[in-house]
Design a protein around this motif. Structure first.
Motif, PDB file in Angstrom:
ATOM      1  N   LEU A 164      -0.340   2.559  -9.861  1.00  0.00           N
ATOM      2  CA  LEU A 164      -1.500   3.035  -9.095  1.00  0.00           C
ATOM      3  C   LEU A 164      -1.117   4.217  -8.227  1.00  0.00           C
ATOM      4  N   LYS A 165       0.062   4.158  -7.636  1.00  0.00           N
ATOM      5  CA  LYS A 165       0.525   5.256  -6.790  1.00  0.00           C
ATOM      6  C   LYS A 165       0.659   6.554  -7.594  1.00  0.00           C
ATOM      7  N   VAL A 166       1.064   6.430  -8.856  1.00  0.00           N
ATOM      8  CA  VAL A 166       1.175   7.615  -9.712  1.00  0.00           C
ATOM      9  C   VAL A 166      -0.197   8.230  -9.946  1.00  0.00           C
ATOM     10  N   ARG A 167      -1.203   7.362 -10.161  1.00  0.00           N
ATOM     11  CA  ARG A 167      -2.573   7.853 -10.409  1.00  0.00           C
ATOM     12  C   ARG A 167      -3.246   8.328  -9.126  1.00  0.00           C
ATOM     13  N   HIS A 168      -2.793   7.803  -8.004  1.00  0.00           N
ATOM     14  CA  HIS A 168      -3.372   8.179  -6.701  1.00  0.00           C
ATOM     15  C   HIS A 168      -2.228   8.594  -5.775  1.00  0.00           C
ATOM     16  N   PRO A 169      -1.643   9.760  -6.001  1.00  0.00           N
ATOM     17  CA  PRO A 169      -0.439  10.172  -5.254  1.00  0.00           C
ATOM     18  C   PRO A 169      -0.650  10.319  -3.757  1.00  0.00           C
ATOM     19  N   ASN A 170      -1.888  10.524  -3.326  1.00  0.00           N
ATOM     20  CA  ASN A 170      -2.149  10.686  -1.895  1.00  0.00           C
ATOM     21  C   ASN A 170      -2.509   9.371  -1.201  1.00  0.00           C
ATOM     22  N   ALA A 171      -2.626   8.289  -1.987  1.00  0.00           N
ATOM     23  CA  ALA A 171      -3.020   7.005  -1.412  1.00  0.00           C
ATOM     24  C   ALA A 171      -1.859   6.366  -0.655  1.00  0.00           C
ATOM     25  N   LYS A 172      -2.165   5.771   0.486  1.00  0.00           N
ATOM     26  CA  LYS A 172      -1.173   5.019   1.247  1.00  0.00           C
ATOM     27  C   LYS A 172      -1.297   3.536   0.896  1.00  0.00           C
ATOM     28  N   VAL A 173      -0.154   2.886   0.723  1.00  0.00           N
ATOM     29  CA  VAL A 173      -0.138   1.454   0.437  1.00  0.00           C
ATOM     30  C   VAL A 173      -0.073   0.707   1.759  1.00  0.00           C
ATOM     31  N   ILE A 174      -1.032  -0.196   1.974  1.00  0.00           N
ATOM     32  CA  ILE A 174      -1.013  -1.037   3.171  1.00  0.00           C
ATOM     33  C   ILE A 174      -0.966  -2.484   2.716  1.00  0.00           C
ATOM     34  N   ALA A 175      -0.162  -3.300   3.409  1.00  0.00           N
ATOM     35  CA  ALA A 175       0.093  -4.656   2.916  1.00  0.00           C
ATOM     36  C   ALA A 175       0.157  -5.674   4.044  1.00  0.00           C
ATOM     37  N   HIS A 176      -0.250  -6.889   3.717  1.00  0.00           N
ATOM     38  CA  HIS A 176      -0.149  -8.026   4.633  1.00  0.00           C
ATOM     39  C   HIS A 176       1.269  -8.584   4.550  1.00  0.00           C
ATOM     40  N   PRO A 177       1.859  -9.010   5.682  1.00  0.00           N
ATOM     41  CA  PRO A 177       3.237  -9.503   5.639  1.00  0.00           C
ATOM     42  C   PRO A 177       3.435 -10.822   4.887  1.00  0.00           C
ATOM     43  N   GLU A 178       2.345 -11.437   4.416  1.00  0.00           N
ATOM     44  CA  GLU A 178       2.497 -12.604   3.541  1.00  0.00           C
ATOM     45  C   GLU A 178       2.939 -12.191   2.135  1.00  0.00           C
ATOM     46  N   CYS A 179       2.886 -10.896   1.829  1.00  0.00           N
ATOM     47  CA  CYS A 179       3.335 -10.421   0.514  1.00  0.00           C
ATOM     48  C   CYS A 179       4.855 -10.543   0.397  1.00  0.00           C
ATOM     49  N   GLU A 180       5.321 -10.577  -0.851  1.00  0.00           N
ATOM     50  CA  GLU A 180       6.755 -10.622  -1.088  1.00  0.00           C
ATOM     51  C   GLU A 180       7.408  -9.304  -0.679  1.00  0.00           C
ATOM     52  N   ASP A 181       8.710  -9.367  -0.407  1.00  0.00           N
ATOM     53  CA  ASP A 181       9.427  -8.194   0.104  1.00  0.00           C
ATOM     54  C   ASP A 181       9.375  -7.021  -0.870  1.00  0.00           C
ATOM     55  N   VAL A 182       9.386  -7.293  -2.189  1.00  0.00           N
ATOM     56  CA  VAL A 182       9.361  -6.189  -3.171  1.00  0.00           C
ATOM     57  C   VAL A 182       8.067  -5.386  -3.058  1.00  0.00           C
ATOM     58  N   VAL A 183       6.986  -6.027  -2.608  1.00  0.00           N
ATOM     59  CA  VAL A 183       5.718  -5.324  -2.383  1.00  0.00           C
ATOM     60  C   VAL A 183       5.747  -4.634  -1.017  1.00  0.00           C
ATOM     61  N   LEU A 184       6.270  -5.317  -0.013  1.00  0.00           N
ATOM     62  CA  LEU A 184       6.333  -4.725   1.325  1.00  0.00           C
ATOM     63  C   LEU A 184       7.176  -3.450   1.336  1.00  0.00           C
ATOM     64  N   GLN A 185       8.169  -3.389   0.460  1.00  0.00           N
ATOM     65  CA  GLN A 185       9.007  -2.194   0.390  1.00  0.00           C
ATOM     66  C   GLN A 185       8.218  -0.951  -0.039  1.00  0.00           C
ATOM     67  N   LEU A 186       7.104  -1.162  -0.717  1.00  0.00           N
ATOM     68  CA  LEU A 186       6.264  -0.043  -1.162  1.00  0.00           C
ATOM     69  C   LEU A 186       5.287   0.421  -0.091  1.00  0.00           C
ATOM     70  N   ALA A 187       5.138  -0.392   0.946  1.00  0.00           N
ATOM     71  CA  ALA A 187       4.050  -0.169   1.902  1.00  0.00           C
ATOM     72  C   ALA A 187       4.337   0.951   2.898  1.00  0.00           C
ATOM     73  N   ASP A 188       3.295   1.723   3.171  1.00  0.00           N
ATOM     74  CA  ASP A 188       3.348   2.716   4.245  1.00  0.00           C
ATOM     75  C   ASP A 188       3.029   2.066   5.588  1.00  0.00           C
ATOM     76  N   PHE A 189       2.316   0.947   5.537  1.00  0.00           N
ATOM     77  CA  PHE A 189       1.978   0.219   6.763  1.00  0.00           C
ATOM     78  C   PHE A 189       1.873  -1.267   6.420  1.00  0.00           C
ATOM     79  N   ILE A 190       2.420  -2.120   7.297  1.00  0.00           N
ATOM     80  CA  ILE A 190       2.367  -3.577   7.130  1.00  0.00           C
ATOM     81  C   ILE A 190       1.730  -4.167   8.373  1.00  0.00           C
ATOM     82  N   GLY A 191       0.750  -5.050   8.188  1.00  0.00           N
ATOM     83  CA  GLY A 191       0.105  -5.647   9.352  1.00  0.00           C
ATOM     84  C   GLY A 191      -0.836  -6.768   8.989  1.00  0.00           C
TER      85      GLY A 191
END
Length: 336
Positions: free
Chosen positions: A209-236
């Motif tokens: 998705l990031k490749v298709r939307h290069p300007n998009a920021k990834v935001i994630a809930h801290p209940e996600c696994e660490d491999v997903v949190l590592q991609l995040a621009d913001f966690i909260g």
């Protein structure tokens, strides 16, 4: 097939989970719900993960911390909780004299279910010198075994408010606990629980998705696994994610949490684009099946007939109240 007799429906409510009766299709449920709120001095508290219609009729929409704070201070006679079972339990723990209604009793929580109180008590007994901090997404039984409750909004601050040498058990969410360990440098002992919604986000699909939307920021809930949190621009927390999208200058966001929050994000920032992060299955987005058990029809019926009602053993309620009170006191002292 719905039954017509309301008395029969009430008898079956524990088994079915909701009032299984027909509704006149001509009713304007939005108007009816507003009428019932006024007539019964009722308040509707809804989580961000509820369907859009329920969010639109709610008096307050929030995450677990905000909902607990609202439940504590409400002057309503009836609290209608559009969320899952543990959230309604929290409202009842804080308001023993009020009637607490839940549109569907079977609206449970995979994270809460991952920590059965008898097994957790054995785990706790194996660490007698540890203080127990439990994420609010747990049953009243787990709360009663805890010293402090936290939410994703205040978990880090609550942990940091304790002495550095204080040994801690964190339950039930291992992903949130691991994230807090990472941020605070603590070494809390983690119970092995997780949320089914946040566990199955796909790192590979988000990367595509990031490749298709290069300007998009990834935001994630801290209940996600660490491999997903590592991609995040913001966690909260859910509320923190919402506020971030309102204030951030970005125009596109890939959102790694339950899709219900996108309704508020789009309402508050109509000029921005919100893309649900895909799970590791054939679905395009990630809905919580428990949260989505509640519907506008069930909400109307539970208000009209004041059923299903959530009740609780008083000894359990008192035991579960103490760690919630500590959370609210610490949160208030920290300005949260």
């Amino acid at each position: 097939m719905a039954v017509i007799n309301i008395d029969e429906a009430k008898k079956n409510v524990q088994q079915v989970g909701f009032l299984d009766v027909d509704i006149d299709a001509r009713l304007d449920l939005f108007k009816e719900i507003e009428r019932l709120k006024k007539e019964k001095n009722a308040i509707i508290l809804a989580h961000y993960y509820q369907e859009a219609d329920i969010q639109d009729v709610a008096d307050y929409i929030g995450d677990s911390l905000g909902l607990a704070q609202q439940a504590e201070k409400t002057t309503a006679d009836i609290i209608v909780f559009a969320g899952v079972h543990f959230m309604a339990e929290t409202a009842k723990i804080l308001n023993p004299g009020k009637k607490v209604l839940l549109p569907d009793l079977k609206a449970g929580c995979s994270l809460s279910d991952s920590a059965p109180p008898p097994l957790f008590k054995k785990f706790k007994d194996e660490h007698p010198d540890h203080l127990v901090i439990s994420y609010i997404n747990c049953s009243a039984g787990i709360k009663a075994l805890s010293d402090i409750i936290c939410t994703s909004s205040n978990a880090r601050q609550i942990v940091e408010s304790l002495p550095e040498d204080q040994k801690i058990i964190f339950a039930p969410d291992k992903n949130l606990g691991a994230y807090i360990n990472k941020k605070t440098g603590r070494n809390m002992v983690l119970w092995n629980g997780a949320c089914m919604v946040h566990e199955i986000f796909s790192r590979e699909k988000i990367t595509r998705l990031k490749v298709r939307h290069p300007n998009a920021k990834v935001i994630a809930h801290p209940e996600c696994e660490d491999v997903v949190l590592q991609l995040a621009d913001f966690i909260g927390s859910t509320t923190q994610l919402l506020k971030f999208t309102e204030k951030d200058e970005g125009k596109e966001f890939i959102v790694a949490t339950e899709t219900g929050i996108l309704h508020q994000m789009q309402k508050n920032s109509p000029h921005k684009i919100f893309i649900p992060a895909p799970p590791d299955n054939s679905c395009a987005c990630n809905d919580c099946p428990h949260m989505k058990l509640n519907t506008l029809e069930k909400l109307y019926l539970c208000m009209e007939y004041e059923s299903p009602e959530l009740t609780m053993d008083e000894d359990l309620r008192i035991a579960a109240l103490k760690p919630i009170r500590r959370m609210l006191e610490i949160s208030a002292s920290l300005g949260l």
